[in-house]
Enzyme design. Structure first.
Site, PDB file in Angstrom:
ATOM      1  CD  GLU A  64       1.792 -10.452  27.654  1.00 16.85           C
ATOM      2  OE1 GLU A  64       1.346  -9.736  28.780  1.00 16.85           O
ATOM      3  OE2 GLU A  64       1.922 -11.500  27.448  1.00 16.85           O
ATOM      4  CG  ASP A  75      -0.020  -8.999  37.533  1.00 21.42           C
ATOM      5  OD1 ASP A  75      -0.615  -7.909  36.992  1.00 21.42           O
ATOM      6  OD2 ASP A  75      -0.046  -9.845  36.453  1.00 21.42           O
ATOM      7  CD  GLU A 125      -3.881  -9.156  32.051  1.00 21.83           C
ATOM      8  OE1 GLU A 125      -4.981  -9.275  31.192  1.00 21.83           O
ATOM      9  OE2 GLU A 125      -2.949  -9.740  32.119  1.00 21.83           O
ATOM     10  CG  ASP A 159      -2.153 -12.651  36.144  1.00 22.98           C
ATOM     11  OD1 ASP A 159      -0.834 -12.413  35.376  1.00 22.98           O
ATOM     12  OD2 ASP A 159      -3.099 -12.255  35.789  1.00 22.98           O
ATOM     13  CB  SER A 160       3.036 -15.050  34.606  1.00 22.49           C
ATOM     14  OG  SER A 160       4.022 -14.334  35.448  1.00 22.49           O
TER      15      SER A 160
HETATM   16  O1  KIV Z   1       1.886 -11.863  34.747  1.00 19.24           O
HETATM   17  C1  KIV Z   1       2.992 -11.588  34.663  1.00 19.24           C
HETATM   18  O2  KIV Z   1       4.304 -12.133  34.667  1.00 19.24           O
HETATM   19  C2  KIV Z   1       2.921 -10.478  33.322  1.00 19.24           C
HETATM   20  C3  KIV Z   1       4.069 -10.040  32.507  1.00 19.24           C
HETATM   21  C4  KIV Z   1       4.179 -11.153  31.448  1.00 19.24           C
HETATM   22  C5  KIV Z   1       3.985  -8.715  32.310  1.00 19.24           C
HETATM   23  O3  KIV Z   1       1.796  -9.710  33.488  1.00 19.24           O
END
Ligand code: KIV
Length: 260
Positions: free
Chosen positions: A183, A86, A116, A47-48
């Protein structure tokens, strides 16, 4: 040909303590194809993408529709790597909703999902795993809590915090996750959690050589988002400078028709 997801996860699990597991984000077809062909073990459609693809300030703006849109092309590209989708914020508030979201990500092509949380998400992870969908956990700093916690702060700095992270790991493992991300956690804590963890851990911003593998955001690796680079990132290319150079060169090269 369909991927043997169980076999891939078993092979990655067998690496624990013997060889590092590599994980990298990708959000589109060409990037995922390059990452897959380069031999990365796991592609995370993180979700980044909210920040590096969509221009939001953090991941709290990402929706399931965004994730499905990006999981589909990545799944088409990745012939070998395990593709993890994610789960965005507020799409797994209850175990029932978590299962529904996980099913939607799998229908879009994900081989597994990531969410998460630790002790608070044990039942949610269990519901997904019991339905046959592999789950990667995510403990330590949780980016989806950025607004609630008023910013990003390294985790595991007190004994209480370190103990809570250890309890989170145990809950995620009890629920049946095949792996977990740690993280932005103090390196001695990440190393202790990894040593006590029966499944493989993947670190980001948690010190080098403290986890069974590492994950990086693709744009941090290749210098693709110059406006913000996390302190722990190790850029190995500068594609934004190359893009700017090519665009300026192109702009300067466009000719006029002959003047009559
Ligand atoms: O969303 C993402 O890229 C992540 C990584 C930073 C682990 O959750």
């Amino acid at each position: 040909m369909n991927k043997d997801v169980t076999g891939i996860i078993a092979a990655l699990t067998a690496k624990k303590g013997k060889a590092p597991v590599t994980e990298l984000t990708a959000y589109d077809y060409p990037t995922a194809r390059l990452v897959d062909e380069a031999g990365i073990d796991i592609i995370l459609v993180g979700d980044s993408l909210g920040m590096v693809m969509l221009g939001y300030p953090d991941t709290t703006h990402v929706t399931l529709a965004h994730m499905l849109h990006h999981v589909e092309p990545v799944a088409r590209a990745a012939k070998r790597a395990l593709v993890i989708g994610d789960m965005p914020i507020h799409t797994y508030d209850t175990p029932e909703q978590a299962l529904q979201t996980a099913r939607a990500l799998v229908a879009a092509g994900a081989d597994a999902v990531k969410l998460e949380g630790g002790v608070d998400k044990e039942a949610h992870i269990r519901a997904i795993v019991q339905a046959g969908i592999p789950v990667q956990g995510h403990i330590g700093l949780l980016p989806q809590k950025v607004l609630e916690e008023g910013g990003f702060r390294m985790k595991g700095r007190t004994e209480e915090e370190a103990a809570a992270i250890m309890r989170d790991m145990q809950a995620v493992v009890r629920a049946g996750a095949f792996s977990l991300v740690i993280e932005c956690t103090k390196k001695d804590v990440a190393a202790a959690v990894t040593a006590a963890c029966p499944v493989f851990t993947i670190g980001i911003g948690a010190g080098s050589g403290t986890c069974d593998g590492e994950v990086a955001v693709f744009h941090d690796l290749v210098g693709g988002f110059p406006w913000f680079v996390p302190k722990f990132a190790v850029p190995r290319a500068n594609i934004s400078a190359e893009i700017s150079r090519a665009v300026r060169e192109y702009a300067a090269s466009v000719p006029l028709p002959p003047q009559v």
